[in-house]
Design an enzyme around this catalytic site. Structure first.
Site, PDB file in Angstrom:
ATOM      1  N   ASP A  64     -17.754   2.105  -4.586  1.00  7.57           N
ATOM      2  CA  ASP A  64     -17.008   3.177  -4.631  1.00  7.57           C
ATOM      3  C   ASP A  64     -16.691   3.031  -6.082  1.00  7.57           C
ATOM      4  OD1 ASP A  64     -14.726   5.228  -5.166  1.00  7.57           O
ATOM      5  OD2 ASP A  64     -13.687   3.675  -4.326  1.00  7.57           O
ATOM      6  N   TYR A 152     -12.835  20.006 -11.480  1.00  6.35           N
ATOM      7  CA  TYR A 152     -14.034  20.206 -11.528  1.00  6.35           C
ATOM      8  C   TYR A 152     -14.302  20.017 -12.995  1.00  6.35           C
ATOM      9  CZ  TYR A 152     -19.076  20.052  -9.785  1.00  6.35           C
ATOM     10  OH  TYR A 152     -20.371  19.746  -9.328  1.00  6.35           O
TER      11      TYR A 152
HETATM   12  P1  NAD Z   1     -23.236  16.050  -2.414  1.00  4.18           P
HETATM   13  O1  NAD Z   1     -21.699  16.099  -2.114  1.00  4.18           O
HETATM   14  O2  NAD Z   1     -24.541  16.048  -1.422  1.00  4.18           O
HETATM   15  O3  NAD Z   1     -23.919  14.517  -3.062  1.00  4.18           O
HETATM   16  C1  NAD Z   1     -22.896  13.441  -3.272  1.00  4.18           C
HETATM   17  C2  NAD Z   1     -23.037  11.665  -3.544  1.00  4.18           C
HETATM   18  O4  NAD Z   1     -21.540  11.135  -3.844  1.00  4.18           O
HETATM   19  C3  NAD Z   1     -22.359  11.841  -1.825  1.00  4.18           C
HETATM   20  O5  NAD Z   1     -23.638  10.795  -1.200  1.00  4.18           O
HETATM   21  C4  NAD Z   1     -21.535  10.932  -2.083  1.00  4.18           C
HETATM   22  O6  NAD Z   1     -21.179   9.779  -0.665  1.00  4.18           O
HETATM   23  C5  NAD Z   1     -21.319  10.332  -2.991  1.00  4.18           C
HETATM   24  N1  NAD Z   1     -20.722   9.606  -3.409  1.00  4.18           N
HETATM   25  C6  NAD Z   1     -18.693  11.299  -3.572  1.00  4.18           C
HETATM   26  N2  NAD Z   1     -17.483   9.448  -4.179  1.00  4.18           N
HETATM   27  C7  NAD Z   1     -18.473   8.757  -4.358  1.00  4.18           C
HETATM   28  C8  NAD Z   1     -17.979   7.157  -4.774  1.00  4.18           C
HETATM   29  N3  NAD Z   1     -16.238   7.662  -5.404  1.00  4.18           N
HETATM   30  N4  NAD Z   1     -18.432   6.736  -5.376  1.00  4.18           N
HETATM   31  C9  NAD Z   1     -19.567   6.472  -4.728  1.00  4.18           C
HETATM   32  N5  NAD Z   1     -20.683   7.571  -4.467  1.00  4.18           N
HETATM   33  C10 NAD Z   1     -20.119   8.898  -3.961  1.00  4.18           C
HETATM   34  O7  NAD Z   1     -23.950  16.318  -4.099  1.00  4.18           O
HETATM   35  P2  NAD Z   1     -24.735  17.063  -4.751  1.00  4.18           P
HETATM   36  O8  NAD Z   1     -24.709  18.684  -4.893  1.00  4.18           O
HETATM   37  O9  NAD Z   1     -26.403  16.337  -4.273  1.00  4.18           O
HETATM   38  O10 NAD Z   1     -24.309  17.149  -6.186  1.00  4.18           O
HETATM   39  C11 NAD Z   1     -25.257  15.694  -6.835  1.00  4.18           C
HETATM   40  C12 NAD Z   1     -24.274  15.990  -8.115  1.00  4.18           C
HETATM   41  O11 NAD Z   1     -24.758  17.533  -8.434  1.00  4.18           O
HETATM   42  C13 NAD Z   1     -22.880  15.920  -8.692  1.00  4.18           C
HETATM   43  O12 NAD Z   1     -22.432  15.632  -9.362  1.00  4.18           O
HETATM   44  C14 NAD Z   1     -22.489  17.157  -8.709  1.00  4.18           C
HETATM   45  O13 NAD Z   1     -20.902  17.852  -9.223  1.00  4.18           O
HETATM   46  C15 NAD Z   1     -23.538  18.082  -9.876  1.00  4.18           C
HETATM   47  N6  NAD Z   1     -24.225  19.511  -9.276  1.00  4.18           N
HETATM   48  C16 NAD Z   1     -24.143  20.043  -7.618  1.00  4.18           C
HETATM   49  C17 NAD Z   1     -23.740  21.357  -8.200  1.00  4.18           C
HETATM   50  C18 NAD Z   1     -24.880  21.776  -6.884  1.00  4.18           C
HETATM   51  O14 NAD Z   1     -24.443  23.250  -6.146  1.00  4.18           O
HETATM   52  N7  NAD Z   1     -24.704  20.851  -5.129  1.00  4.18           N
HETATM   53  C19 NAD Z   1     -24.214  21.662  -9.025  1.00  4.18           C
HETATM   54  C20 NAD Z   1     -23.726  21.182 -10.425  1.00  4.18           C
HETATM   55  C21 NAD Z   1     -23.537  20.191 -10.704  1.00  4.18           C
END
Ligand code: NAD
Length: 413
Positions: A64, A152
């Site tokens: 975590d 965020y």
């Molecule tokens: P996602 O939710 O699909 O994946 C996030 C992962 O982080 C998950 O596997 C989750 O289990 C893990 N996670 C969450 N809390 C956690 C914790 N406390 N400790 C360890 N692991 C933890 O997200 P995503 O869309 O793949 O996003 C990945 C990154 O990209 C993030 O930082 C997000 O802010 C950024 N992002 C995403 C988007 C988008 O449109 N999807 C856009 C801009 C930025």
């Protein structure tokens, strides 16, 4: 393509979305992955499907990342890292106004999105060799405020600034931030289901007229973790379909065309400057499918003539390409000490106008898959510097960067 020696990348948030796609990309290229996530079951499922190069098995660590003690424990028995991809992050789909959020909810998001990347870095800082890549996954939300998503946007703005300053403080490393636009991942699906994100509206603010696939961001992360990223040290790279540069009030048209496969090879035409160093360095490939132009002609423009020269270059490109192609322009870096735009206020205006023309063209061209980006280089760059920039040119121009448009990239070259 498998790389010669096994390198190791630590990827946080690897169990889902962008992190999972990145794990596939690095593993496919022969890297060993140290996969970190809260979701142990999903990590086990992922690692069972990843290709392994040689006997360097991937490593799974359930943690975590809002817990400093669990981050500190990651160092125990860990291999030397060649790259750290701080990708884990969360959004806030609660719809609770910022001032009504309880402190714990606010703090948990900041702990994961802003504090965890710093803590992961600090945990490994002493063991990192010179040249190690640190890539922090921020967001377009760090450049423009998105309301009703708790902390965020602030957390991501903080992560961008943290990355830029770390690059200066640890100049022996290469530190970059990636700012994705809308990517169709579990995180985004959660926001859509909670009514916090309307996919049609997201697309309407994106000149390329679509959301990205996680694999497109994985390509960017893979690029930023390798040698070609050095000229971008200290920069934030927006791979967002042009959403960060779009200021129009009308809805962007949905994409009229599907992206080509990300591994489509590059056919690069070069419109050179007078010295022809860029064509020599680029050595255009033959028999390929994704058509791109590298145009260095603006480097030769007289002071005050960059906007006109760029307009001419764009018109030339548009007359040759109707869809699915990219134009990459080389622009003189306005920060170079000899650049007229540094002291001549008219030239400064012309230079900024040229950069905004890049973004404006991206907004007009997006729906047909035509991309345009610029890379700033020193007007004094010689052939060696040109050669050092070619991995970046090939990435920006190529099919693996099909969600990158409208950007002017500052480089150290
Ligand atoms: P996602 O939710 O699909 O994946 C996030 C992962 O982080 C998950 O596997 C989750 O289990 C893990 N996670 C969450 N809390 C956690 C914790 N406390 N400790 C360890 N692991 C933890 O997200 P995503 O869309 O793949 O996003 C990945 C990154 O990209 C993030 O930082 C997000 O802010 C950024 N992002 C995403 C988007 C988008 O449109 N999807 C856009 C801009 C930025």
């Amino acid at each position: 393509m498998i790389e010669a020696t096994t390198k190791t990348v630590l990827i946080t948030g690897a169990a889902s979305g962008i992190g999972r796609a990145a794990a596939h990309r690095f593993a496919l290229a022969g890297w060993r992955c140290m996969l970190v996530d809260l979701n142990g079951a999903a990590l086990e499922g992922l690692v069972a499907r990843l290709p392994v190069a040689g006997d360097a098995a991937h490593i799974v660590r359930v943690a975590d990342l809002t817990r400093p003690d669990q981050i500190a424990a990651l160092a125990m028995g860990a291999p030397v890292l060649d790259a750290i991809v701080n990708n884990a992050g969360m959004s806030d789909s609660s719809n609770v106004p910022l001032v009504e959020q309880d402190a714990a909810q606010f703090a948990r998001l900041v702990a994961l999105n802003l504090d965890a990347p710093a803590r992961v870095f600090a945990t490994f800082a002493r063991s990192l060799r010179p040249g190690t890549r640190i890539v922090n996954v921020a967001s377009g939300a760090g450049l423009h405020a998105i309301p009703w998503r708790g902390a965020y946007s602030p957390s991501k703005a903080g992560l961008i600034a943290q990355s830029q300053t770390l690059a200066q403080v640890r100049s022996d490393l290469c530190v970059t931030a990636l700012c994705p636009g809308f990517v169709r991942t579990e995180l985004v699906e959660t926001l859509i289901e909670a009514g916090r994100l309307d996919p049609a509206r997201a697309v309407a603010k994106t000149p390329l007229g679509r959301m990205a696939n996680p694999a497109e961001l994985a390509e960017a992360l893979y690029f930023l973790a390798r040698d070609g990223a050095v000229p971008l040290n200290g920069q934030a790279l927006s791979v967002d379909g042009g959403s960060s540069v779009y200021g129009g009030s009308a809805a962007c048209a949905p994409a009229a065309i599907e992206p080509v496969p990300l591994d489509t090879s590059l056919e690069l035409d070069v419109v050179d400057d007078a010295v022809r160093r860029w064509a020599n360095a680029a050595r255009a490939q033959e028999g390929a499918a994704y058509r791109s132009t590298l145009d260095a002609s603006v480097l030769d423009a007289a002071p005050g003539q960059r906007l006109a020269a760029l307009h001419t270059a764009a018109a030339r490109f548009a007359s040759e390409h109707r869809r699915q192609a990219s134009l990459t322009l080389l622009l003189p870096s306005p920060s170079a000490s000899t650049d007229p735009a540094k002291t001549d206020w008219r030239a400064a205006g012309d230079s900024a106008a040229a950069r905004m023309l890049v973004s404006t063209l991206a907004c007009e061209w997006g729906a047909s898959g035509l991309r345009i980006n610029a890379i700033e280089v020193s007007p004094q760059a010689g052939e060696a510097e040109a050669a050092s920039l070619m991995p970046l040119v090939h990435f920006v121009a190529g099919a693996s960067a099909q969600f990158l448009t409208g950007q002017t990239l500052r480089t150290a070259v």
